[in-house]
Design a protein around this motif. Structure first.
Motif, PDB file in Angstrom:
ATOM      1  N   VAL A  16       0.938  -1.241  -0.088  1.00 25.37           N
ATOM      2  CA  VAL A  16       0.012   0.021   0.081  1.00 25.37           C
ATOM      3  C   VAL A  16       0.674   1.342   0.089  1.00 25.37           C
ATOM      4  O   VAL A  16       1.786   1.529   1.025  1.00 25.37           O
ATOM      5  N   LEU A  17       0.831   2.103  -0.994  1.00 25.99           N
ATOM      6  CA  LEU A  17       1.668   3.140  -1.167  1.00 25.99           C
ATOM      7  C   LEU A  17       0.934   4.527  -0.835  1.00 25.99           C
ATOM      8  O   LEU A  17       1.544   5.482  -0.150  1.00 25.99           O
ATOM      9  N   LEU A  18      -0.379   4.569  -0.973  1.00 26.37           N
ATOM     10  CA  LEU A  18      -1.180   5.555  -0.456  1.00 26.37           C
ATOM     11  C   LEU A  18      -2.409   4.898   0.109  1.00 26.37           C
ATOM     12  O   LEU A  18      -3.055   4.058  -0.443  1.00 26.37           O
ATOM     13  N   GLN A  19      -2.736   5.538   1.299  1.00 27.87           N
ATOM     14  CA  GLN A  19      -3.771   5.194   2.182  1.00 27.87           C
ATOM     15  C   GLN A  19      -4.938   6.033   2.506  1.00 27.87           C
ATOM     16  O   GLN A  19      -4.590   6.910   3.393  1.00 27.87           O
ATOM     17  N   ASP A  20      -6.030   5.885   2.162  1.00 31.28           N
ATOM     18  CA  ASP A  20      -7.246   6.763   2.533  1.00 31.28           C
ATOM     19  C   ASP A  20      -6.724   8.271   2.282  1.00 31.28           C
ATOM     20  O   ASP A  20      -7.170   9.007   3.221  1.00 31.28           O
ATOM     21  N   ILE A  21      -6.611   8.908   1.331  1.00 29.94           N
ATOM     22  CA  ILE A  21      -6.103  10.303   1.101  1.00 29.94           C
ATOM     23  C   ILE A  21      -7.362  11.033   0.783  1.00 29.94           C
ATOM     24  O   ILE A  21      -7.898  10.952  -0.177  1.00 29.94           O
ATOM     25  N   SER A  22      -7.594  12.036   1.810  1.00 29.75           N
ATOM     26  CA  SER A  22      -8.547  12.999   1.397  1.00 29.75           C
ATOM     27  C   SER A  22      -8.109  14.424   1.424  1.00 29.75           C
ATOM     28  O   SER A  22      -7.468  14.798   2.398  1.00 29.75           O
ATOM     29  N   TRP A  23      -8.112  15.179   0.409  1.00 31.07           N
ATOM     30  CA  TRP A  23      -7.383  16.542   0.379  1.00 31.07           C
ATOM     31  C   TRP A  23      -8.232  17.480  -0.864  1.00 31.07           C
ATOM     32  O   TRP A  23      -8.724  17.037  -1.804  1.00 31.07           O
ATOM     33  N   LEU A 213       0.361  20.374   3.628  1.00 28.63           N
ATOM     34  CA  LEU A 213      -0.340  18.821   3.676  1.00 28.63           C
ATOM     35  C   LEU A 213       1.049  18.200   4.094  1.00 28.63           C
ATOM     36  O   LEU A 213       2.106  18.149   3.237  1.00 28.63           O
ATOM     37  N   LEU A 214       0.846  17.439   5.406  1.00 24.59           N
ATOM     38  CA  LEU A 214       1.890  16.269   5.772  1.00 24.59           C
ATOM     39  C   LEU A 214       1.687  15.359   5.216  1.00 24.59           C
ATOM     40  O   LEU A 214       0.825  14.724   5.730  1.00 24.59           O
ATOM     41  N   LEU A 215       2.496  14.523   4.302  1.00 22.39           N
ATOM     42  CA  LEU A 215       2.303  13.178   4.118  1.00 22.39           C
ATOM     43  C   LEU A 215       3.483  12.283   4.446  1.00 22.39           C
ATOM     44  O   LEU A 215       4.710  12.311   4.493  1.00 22.39           O
ATOM     45  N   VAL A 220      -2.006  10.827   5.152  1.00 28.99           N
ATOM     46  CA  VAL A 220      -2.073  12.508   5.486  1.00 28.99           C
ATOM     47  C   VAL A 220      -1.868  12.149   6.990  1.00 28.99           C
ATOM     48  O   VAL A 220      -2.647  11.868   7.822  1.00 28.99           O
ATOM     49  N   PHE A 221      -0.752  13.216   7.290  1.00 31.11           N
ATOM     50  CA  PHE A 221      -0.775  13.116   8.828  1.00 31.11           C
ATOM     51  C   PHE A 221      -1.160  14.465   9.238  1.00 31.11           C
ATOM     52  O   PHE A 221      -1.782  14.331  10.546  1.00 31.11           O
ATOM     53  N   ARG A 222      -1.223  15.442   8.745  1.00 28.95           N
ATOM     54  CA  ARG A 222      -1.844  16.504   8.811  1.00 28.95           C
ATOM     55  C   ARG A 222      -2.112  17.463   7.703  1.00 28.95           C
ATOM     56  O   ARG A 222      -1.131  17.583   6.881  1.00 28.95           O
ATOM     57  N   GLY A 233       5.380  20.791  18.196  1.00 24.38           N
ATOM     58  CA  GLY A 233       4.757  19.486  18.459  1.00 24.38           C
ATOM     59  C   GLY A 233       4.299  18.472  17.166  1.00 24.38           C
ATOM     60  O   GLY A 233       4.600  17.339  17.241  1.00 24.38           O
ATOM     61  N   THR A 234       3.685  19.317  16.250  1.00 22.76           N
ATOM     62  CA  THR A 234       3.377  18.552  15.000  1.00 22.76           C
ATOM     63  C   THR A 234       4.451  17.885  14.367  1.00 22.76           C
ATOM     64  O   THR A 234       4.305  16.856  13.914  1.00 22.76           O
ATOM     65  N   LEU A 235       5.426  18.748  14.057  1.00 24.45           N
ATOM     66  CA  LEU A 235       6.445  18.304  13.474  1.00 24.45           C
ATOM     67  C   LEU A 235       7.564  17.194  14.245  1.00 24.45           C
ATOM     68  O   LEU A 235       8.044  16.211  13.464  1.00 24.45           O
ATOM     69  N   SER A 236       7.482  17.282  15.167  1.00 22.76           N
ATOM     70  CA  SER A 236       8.201  16.289  16.217  1.00 22.76           C
ATOM     71  C   SER A 236       7.577  15.017  15.999  1.00 22.76           C
ATOM     72  O   SER A 236       8.013  13.980  15.901  1.00 22.76           O
ATOM     73  N   ARG A 237       6.191  15.041  16.191  1.00 16.33           N
ATOM     74  CA  ARG A 237       5.445  13.988  15.993  1.00 16.33           C
ATOM     75  C   ARG A 237       5.527  13.307  14.418  1.00 16.33           C
ATOM     76  O   ARG A 237       5.616  12.082  13.879  1.00 16.33           O
TER      77      ARG A 237
END
Length: 257
Positions: A16-23, A213-215, A220-222, A233-237
């Motif tokens: 699985v290279l992409l999973q449930d991407i909504s954008w 968009l963070l992938l 999609v992470f955020r 915080g977001t980028l550390s995670r």
């Protein structure tokens, strides 16, 4: 919507290279797409441009739903500037001819050059900050100069979406800043296409890119406002390592903690 992806996934064999991407990209928005190598950025771009088909989900670009539109025609409204194109162009072609070839999406020119095309090339090269390259052989241009020519080339077709795929890759500090200055000027024009800036360096994300968009690992992470997304915080995670974000002149610089 300029781009609307709903629950898009893509599998190759058992992977699985992409999973449930909504954008969603709305008119007037410029986005940064941030992800490390192997995060799925190129796969996502290939789906948006219609070169590969999602295993699941739906894709709409410029109001056209994939599966109900001639993708060959729709691609004329999407410019994609990537480093892979640099070496495919003919080194002995003159800079303005490289730019004009974007109108026909060809490597090299095979039709008679019209005066109006020359005038458009002049305007675009001036906009991107490479007018001084007029009549130069493409092969004698620096990496940064070639990138500017490729952006001007993509704009010859008057796209409504312009994807800049890691355009600063391989550039030194000063060449990078000159290129980013040109991109900033382009984005601020009233008739600019919607820009998608792909990178894995946060410091390249200019203030004009108001959304990010963070992938990560194909998901999609955020996504959201750039200022809300690019935080300690977001980028550390996101990077799975402690980092600190420092802002200088509305640019985001990340350092490891």
């Amino acid at each position: 919507m300029i781009i609307e992806l709903n629950h898009v996934s893509w599998r190759r064999e058992q992977r699985v290279l992409l999973q449930d991407i909504s954008w969603q990209v709305k008119p007037g928005e410029h986005w940064a797409l941030l992800g490390l190598n192997g995060s799925g950025k190129t796969t996502l771009l290939n789906i948006i441009c219609g070169y590969i088909w999602p295993s699941e989900g739906s894709v709409e670009v410029l109001g056209e739903r994939y599966g109900e539109v001639d993708l060959r025609e729709l691609r004329k409204s999407i410019g994609w500037v990537s480093n892979s194109l640099q070496e495919k162009l003919y080194k002995t072609d003159r800079a303005q001819l490289v730019v004009i070839s974007g109108k026909h999406a060809t490597i090299g020119l095979y039709d008679k050059v019209q005066e109006e095309d020359l005038e458009t090339a002049r305007e675009l090269m001036a906009t991107i900050g490479c007018a001084h390259l007029w009549d130069r052989e493409y092969g004698t241009c620096s990496q940064g100069e070639k990138q500017k020519l490729l952006i001007a080339r993509a704009l010859m077709a008057r796209p409504r979406i312009l994807i800049l795929d890691e355009p600063c890759n391989g550039l030194d500090l000063f060449s990078r800043e000159r290129l980013l200055e040109s991109i900033d000027g382009l984005a601020r024009q009233h008739d600019a296409p919607s820009l998608i800036y792909v990178t894995h360096h946060t410091e390249e994300i200019l203030p004009v890119f108001g959304h990010a968009l963070l992938l990560r690992r194909g998901e999609v992470f955020r996504s959201g406002s750039t200022g809300d997304v690019l935080t300690d915080g977001t980028l550390s995670r996101f990077f799975e390592a402690p980092v600190a974000v420092e802002r200088h002149g509305d640019r985001y610089f990340v350092r490891a903690e």
